[in-house]
Design a protein around this motif. Structure first.
Motif, short mmCIF file in Angstrom:
data_model
loop_
_atom_site.label_atom_id
_atom_site.label_comp_id
_atom_site.label_asym_id
_atom_site.label_seq_id
_atom_site.Cartn_x
_atom_site.Cartn_y
_atom_site.Cartn_z
N HIS A 119 0.83 -1.21 0.00
CA HIS A 119 0.00 0.00 0.00
C HIS A 119 0.87 1.26 0.00
O HIS A 119 0.66 2.18 -0.81
CB HIS A 119 -0.92 0.02 1.22
N THR A 120 1.84 1.29 0.91
CA THR A 120 2.70 2.48 1.00
C THR A 120 3.58 2.62 -0.23
O THR A 120 3.78 3.72 -0.74
CB THR A 120 3.56 2.41 2.27
N THR A 121 4.10 1.50 -0.72
CA THR A 121 4.94 1.54 -1.92
C THR A 121 4.17 2.13 -3.09
O THR A 121 4.69 2.98 -3.83
CB THR A 121 5.44 0.13 -2.27
N GLY A 181 2.12 12.92 0.41
CA GLY A 181 1.69 13.18 1.78
C GLY A 181 0.69 12.16 2.27
O GLY A 181 0.77 11.68 3.41
N LEU A 182 -0.24 11.79 1.40
CA LEU A 182 -1.20 10.75 1.76
C LEU A 182 -0.50 9.41 1.97
O LEU A 182 -0.92 8.61 2.81
CB LEU A 182 -2.27 10.62 0.67
N GLY A 183 0.57 9.17 1.20
CA GLY A 183 1.33 7.95 1.38
C GLY A 183 1.93 7.84 2.77
O GLY A 183 1.98 6.75 3.36
N VAL A 184 2.38 8.97 3.31
CA VAL A 184 2.90 8.99 4.68
C VAL A 184 1.79 8.64 5.66
O VAL A 184 2.00 7.88 6.62
CB VAL A 184 3.51 10.36 5.01
N LEU A 185 0.60 9.15 5.41
CA LEU A 185 -0.54 8.83 6.28
C LEU A 185 -0.92 7.35 6.18
O LEU A 185 -1.30 6.74 7.18
CB LEU A 185 -1.75 9.70 5.90
N VAL A 186 -0.81 6.79 4.98
CA VAL A 186 -1.08 5.36 4.83
C VAL A 186 -0.08 4.55 5.65
O VAL A 186 -0.45 3.60 6.35
CB VAL A 186 -1.00 4.95 3.34
N ALA A 187 1.20 4.96 5.59
CA ALA A 187 2.22 4.26 6.37
C ALA A 187 1.90 4.32 7.86
O ALA A 187 1.97 3.31 8.58
CB ALA A 187 3.60 4.87 6.09
N TRP A 188 1.57 5.52 8.34
CA TRP A 188 1.21 5.67 9.76
C TRP A 188 0.03 4.79 10.12
O TRP A 188 0.05 4.10 11.15
CB TRP A 188 0.87 7.13 10.07
#
Length: 208
Positions: free
Chosen positions: A104-106, A130-137
């Motif tokens: 997902h993050t990749t 930025g949304l990718g960082v939120l997905v990681a969190w």
């Protein structure tokens, strides 16, 4: 003594005092944003500048290659998910499989980085990153990934996001002459209005 990765996981992972609304938001971020990013690529293809379609296609190719790379990395390095080793709280159903890296993050970060690198849509690229960082969190918060999984995803995404620039010209030369006639032929076959689904208005990939 817990490793640094485990300590970071426990700091981010949801505690028993986590607000239900926070958990709900995390669930939406963890599972829904990848579909939103894919939909964005479709929207930019249909209603964005036709001259940037090669870069958009290169972004899609880069994301696909990044996901394939994840599978190869996963074959070389196995990492159990936190719930498989009894660590933290798990608030999202997931199969007990390799955690490393996070697909997902990749996907999110590769799309974001590639949109920036290829200049297909730099503004949207920053937003998706930025949304990718939120997905990681969110996926750490919900207990299905470790922080090291996200670090690996960021490295893979950086590699293929950067390589996307090198893919644009081959895509323009070899894929677009096939893809665009098929796309526009489909629009005509379905009798979709040109006002709603614009056709290619010009040549070249150098539009501002």
């Amino acid at each position: 003594m817990l490793a640094v990765n485990d300590h970071l996981f426990l700091l981010i992972n949801a505690s028993e005092r986590a607000w239900p609304i926070t958990v709900l938001i995390a669930e939406v971020l963890a599972t829904g944003l990848v579909f939103a990013a894919a939909l964005l690529l479709v929207v930019l293809w249909v209603w964005g500048a036709p001259a940037r379609r090669s870069a958009l296609a290169a972004t899609g190719v880069a994301a696909a290659l990044a996901l394939v790379s994840n599978q190869i990395v996963g074959l070389l390095w196995y990492e159990p998910r936190p719930f498989m080793v009894g660590l933290g709280r798990t608030l999202l159903d997931h199969a007990p499989e390799n955690s490393f890296p996070s697909d997902h993050t990749t996907f999110m970060l590769t799309v974001g980085f590639a949109l920036i690198a290829t200049r297909a849509a730099p503004g949207w690229g920053k937003f998706i990153s930025g949304l990718g960082v939120l997905v990681a969190w969110s996926r750490i918060f919900l207990g299905v990934h470790f922080p090291v999984d996200m670090l690996a995803s960021a490295l893979v995404a950086s590699l293929f996001g950067g390589l996307s620039v090198l893919i644009v010209e081959p895509v323009r030369r070899w894929i677009m002459p096939l893809a665009e006639p098929v796309y526009e032929g489909t629009l005509r076959a379905l009798r979709l209005s040109p006002r709603v689904f614009p056709r290619r208005a010009g040549d070249g990939d150098n539009a501002p």
